[in-house]
Write an enzyme that holds these catalytic residues in place. Sequence first.
Site, PDB file in Angstrom:
ATOM      1  N   GLY A   1       0.782  -1.205   0.015  1.00 32.98           N
ATOM      2  CA  GLY A   1      -0.247   0.681  -0.299  1.00 32.98           C
ATOM      3  C   GLY A   1       0.855   1.166  -0.090  1.00 32.98           C
TER       4      GLY A   1
ATOM      5  CB  SER B   1       0.378   3.888  -4.216  1.00 32.28           C
ATOM      6  OG  SER B   1      -1.013   2.968  -4.313  1.00 32.28           O
TER       7      SER B   1
ATOM      8  CB  VAL C   1      -1.743  -7.942  -0.615  1.00 31.90           C
ATOM      9  CG1 VAL C   1      -0.964  -7.175  -0.572  1.00 31.90           C
ATOM     10  CG2 VAL C   1      -2.955  -7.076  -0.331  1.00 31.90           C
TER      11      VAL C   1
ATOM     12  CE1 TYR D   1      -8.986  -0.418   7.730  1.00 36.33           C
ATOM     13  CE2 TYR D   1      -9.300   0.210   9.716  1.00 36.33           C
ATOM     14  CZ  TYR D   1      -8.499   0.368   8.762  1.00 36.33           C
ATOM     15  OH  TYR D   1      -7.864   1.237   8.266  1.00 36.33           O
TER      16      TYR D   1
ATOM     17  CE  LYS E   1      -6.219  -2.490   9.356  1.00 35.54           C
ATOM     18  NZ  LYS E   1      -4.520  -2.457   8.458  1.00 35.54           N
TER      19      LYS E   1
END
Length: 239
Positions: free
Chosen positions: A8, A10, A60, A150, A154
């Site tokens: 990630g 970018s 990924v 999310y 995480k």
Amino acid sequence: MKKALITGGSGDIGSAICYRLAENNIHVIVHSNHNYEKAQLIDSNIKQQGGSAEAVAFDVCDADATTEAVKKLSEAGLIQIIINNAGIHRDAPLAGMSYENWTSVIDVSLHGFYNVTQPLLMPMMQSRWGRIINMSSVAGVMGNRGQCNYSAAKAALNGATKSLAQELASRKITVNAIAPGIIEGTMTEDSFDQQMIKNIVPMKRAGKPEEVAALASFLCSDDASYISGQIININGAMA
């Protein structure tokens, strides 16, 4: 010169980390999936500034493609720093969340961590030095409405961080997670207005990607050699 792979790379936080590590005389591998042109631009900018970099693109979530990509990267030189920064949002209350949105977020953050990190561990262990940083989130620590997917991804990444840190400690490899709060950039600008930020964040402002990058830079340094297995919040004093 040490090599770092930033997934990630970018994105807003990812690119800030790339630039900061390049300033520290680290060869930066700028990864992207859907924004390869941005990764190439970051690669070019780093080289123009006298740094060392290259841009790569792979998904990924695709275990086979990722294994092949990191194998080729490793053949060109040992990768001793991994920044697992790739992540996506597909926010919705769980009652209205599709199965695809549930799984896609977990695939990128959690399965992506495994797909990238696992193939690189043995060479790193043999070198007896390494730094692995997993980009978590305040949502993985505190939870957040509309982000069950999310937050779950995480929080799981936090657990993996602590476990892997114990597995690698004797090899002088540190494993930590950074848990940003509200950080300026494209992923937050449409979700939080200035008044909302002032209400939520005791420091009354959003953080900057460069502030996250500074923390990542320190964790990659020899000065952080005794810090491992930690989930480090960077969120302006959010409880």
